[in-house]
Design a protein around this motif. Structure first.
Motif, mmCIF file in Angstrom:
data_model
loop_
_atom_site.group_PDB
_atom_site.id
_atom_site.type_symbol
_atom_site.label_atom_id
_atom_site.label_comp_id
_atom_site.label_asym_id
_atom_site.label_seq_id
_atom_site.Cartn_x
_atom_site.Cartn_y
_atom_site.Cartn_z
ATOM 1 N N MET A 298 -12.836 8.784 -15.758
ATOM 2 C CA MET A 298 -12.615 9.463 -14.478
ATOM 3 C C MET A 298 -13.321 10.814 -14.462
ATOM 4 S SD MET A 298 -8.869 9.974 -12.910
ATOM 5 C CE MET A 298 -8.195 8.624 -11.996
ATOM 6 N N ASP A 299 -13.726 11.275 -13.277
ATOM 7 C CA ASP A 299 -14.237 12.634 -13.253
ATOM 8 C C ASP A 299 -13.095 13.567 -12.834
ATOM 9 O OD1 ASP A 299 -13.980 12.254 -10.586
ATOM 10 O OD2 ASP A 299 -16.128 12.253 -10.141
ATOM 11 N N PRO A 300 -13.278 14.879 -13.051
ATOM 12 C CA PRO A 300 -12.178 15.807 -12.767
ATOM 13 C C PRO A 300 -11.689 15.751 -11.319
ATOM 14 C CG PRO A 300 -13.947 16.915 -13.963
ATOM 15 C CD PRO A 300 -14.441 15.546 -13.651
ATOM 16 N N GLU A 301 -12.599 15.515 -10.371
ATOM 17 C CA GLU A 301 -12.163 15.449 -8.968
ATOM 18 C C GLU A 301 -11.240 14.257 -8.768
ATOM 19 O OE1 GLU A 301 -15.361 16.102 -9.654
ATOM 20 O OE2 GLU A 301 -15.775 17.991 -8.609
ATOM 21 N N GLY A 302 -11.600 13.146 -9.382
ATOM 22 C CA GLY A 302 -10.766 11.946 -9.263
ATOM 23 C C GLY A 302 -9.388 12.212 -9.831
#
Ligand SMILES: O=C(O)[C@@H](O)[C@@H](O)[C@H](O)[C@H](O)CO
Ligand SMILES: [Fe+2]
Length: 358
Positions: free
Chosen positions: A138-142
């Motif tokens: 996952m990326d941090p925004e997700g």
């Protein structure tokens, strides 16, 4: 030890102080001002109001969790000096109202991270869980969106949507901050504020990183024995201290939590403790368990015994609890399971204490 309970204030917590008061053995409330933006001075009037509410309910306010640290201090920007001056003023203001301990963390960008806020356990309760493979993909925004979507409408500390909007820019600022730089910045902060803490007799108690390992490429410097030792040695004063969080440290099976307690609480560097259980699931995954030792991977008896053996007389609180008996609310911070945790911790303590005198 002095048993406490974390409360998020009249607007942000559906648990009332009247309910907290009825948990046997709870003497103090751990509180904070949630409407003061990170980096600004905590106004005396607001501190006074919080303290009055708690005292009217028959309890005391001696621990603040947290006065958060502005990212500019963690990144080491020139603007940090102004934020440090504000922090000192907040320390002075809090001391006027009898505050003894400030819990804080030095995690870049995020506070604690979980991948699920309501995993259903076999007994029908729900708990928070962490799956490393999800974080890896996952990326941090997700992650920020999933925390916001799962939190029953509550703003999770450290995950304020306003802050999360600037996530990309914030990550860019941390690009050249490695563990060495982050610890240098912590040292700079501590060297600046500990003399003020000594003067006003307030102990700074750093909370471990949760989970205690790097995530999203961000550095982590409060993970294990070596890190904790380096921190207490940065400024050798009892006012430069630790929040010993058994769950956060215990998430790494290599951390021997009772041994950490014996070492650091035995040296008078633990004014505040968070006690909760977690269950290791392999591959760095874990879920939060009921406090009872047999429900998780930590031996809560050994943990309480370690505190007792070193003569711990600080503040303690159950940390997160599960959601049980149909309760809904702020993930990790329901009333019932934390109250059960307190009853259990008090029971262990009484038994250990009486056995030690027999
Ligand atoms: O996991 C929790 O809810 C707390 O233990 C932390 O959020 C803790 O309050 C902060 O890290 C301390 O600044
Ligand atoms: Fe904690």
């Amino acid at each position: 030890m002095q048993m406490t309970f974390r409360w998020f204030g009249p607007d942000d917590d559906k648990i009332t102080l009247g309910q907290v008061r009825q948990i046997p053995g709870v003497e103090g409330v751990v509180g904070a001002l949630y409407d003061v933006p990170v980096g600004e001075v905590w106004p005396k009037a607001k501190i006074a109001q919080l303290k009055a509410q708690i005292e009217e309910a028959g309890m005391s306010l001696e621990v603040i969790e947290s006065v958060n640290i502005h990212d500019d201090i963690k990144i080491g920007l020139p603007s940090r000096d102004a934020y440090i001056e504000n922090y000192k003023e907040t320390i002075r203001n809090l001391s006027e109202f009898g505050i003894k301990v400030i819990c804080y963390n030095f995690m870049p960008v995020f506070d604690w991270v979980r991948t699920e806020l309501a995993r259903t356990l076999p007994d029908g309760s729900t708990t928070m869980a962490y799956d490393q493979s999800i974080v890896d993909t996952m990326d941090p925004e997700g992650m920020a969106a999933s925390v916001e979507g799962d939190s029953n409408g509550y703003v999770m500390p450290g995950w304020e949507p306003e802050r999360m909007k600037g996530l990309k820019a914030l990550f860019a600022q941390y690009a050249d901050v490695d563990e060495k730089k982050l610890s240098d910045n912590l040292r700079y902060f501590l060297e600046a504020i500990i003399p003020t803490c000594e003067k006003y007799d307030i102990k700074m108690a750093i909370h471990p990183d949760d989970p205690p390992r790097p995530i999203f490429g961000l550095p982590r410097i409060v993970k294990n024995f070596d890190d904790l030792k380096a921190i207490v040695e940065m400024v050798d004063s009892p006012h430069n201290a630790l929040t010993l969080c058994t769950g956060s440290l215990g998430e790494n099976p290599e951390n021997d939590v009772p041994a950490l307690i014996r070492y650091f609480a035995g040296r008078d560097r633990v004014p505040f403790a968070h006690v909760r259980n977690i269950k290791h699931l392999g591959n760095d995954n874990f879920e939060e368990a009921a406090h009872l030792s047999e429900m998780g991977s930590l031996d809560i008896y050994e943990i309480m015994k370690a505190f007792h053996d070193v003569g711990f007389d600080g503040y303690i609180r159950p940390d997160h609890g599960r959601m049980i008996w149909g309760e809904t609310g702020r993930p990790g911070y329901g009333l019932y399971d934390r109250a059960l945790g307190i009853a259990y911790l008090n029971g262990l303590w009484e038994a250990i204490d009486k056995a030690s005198r027999a």
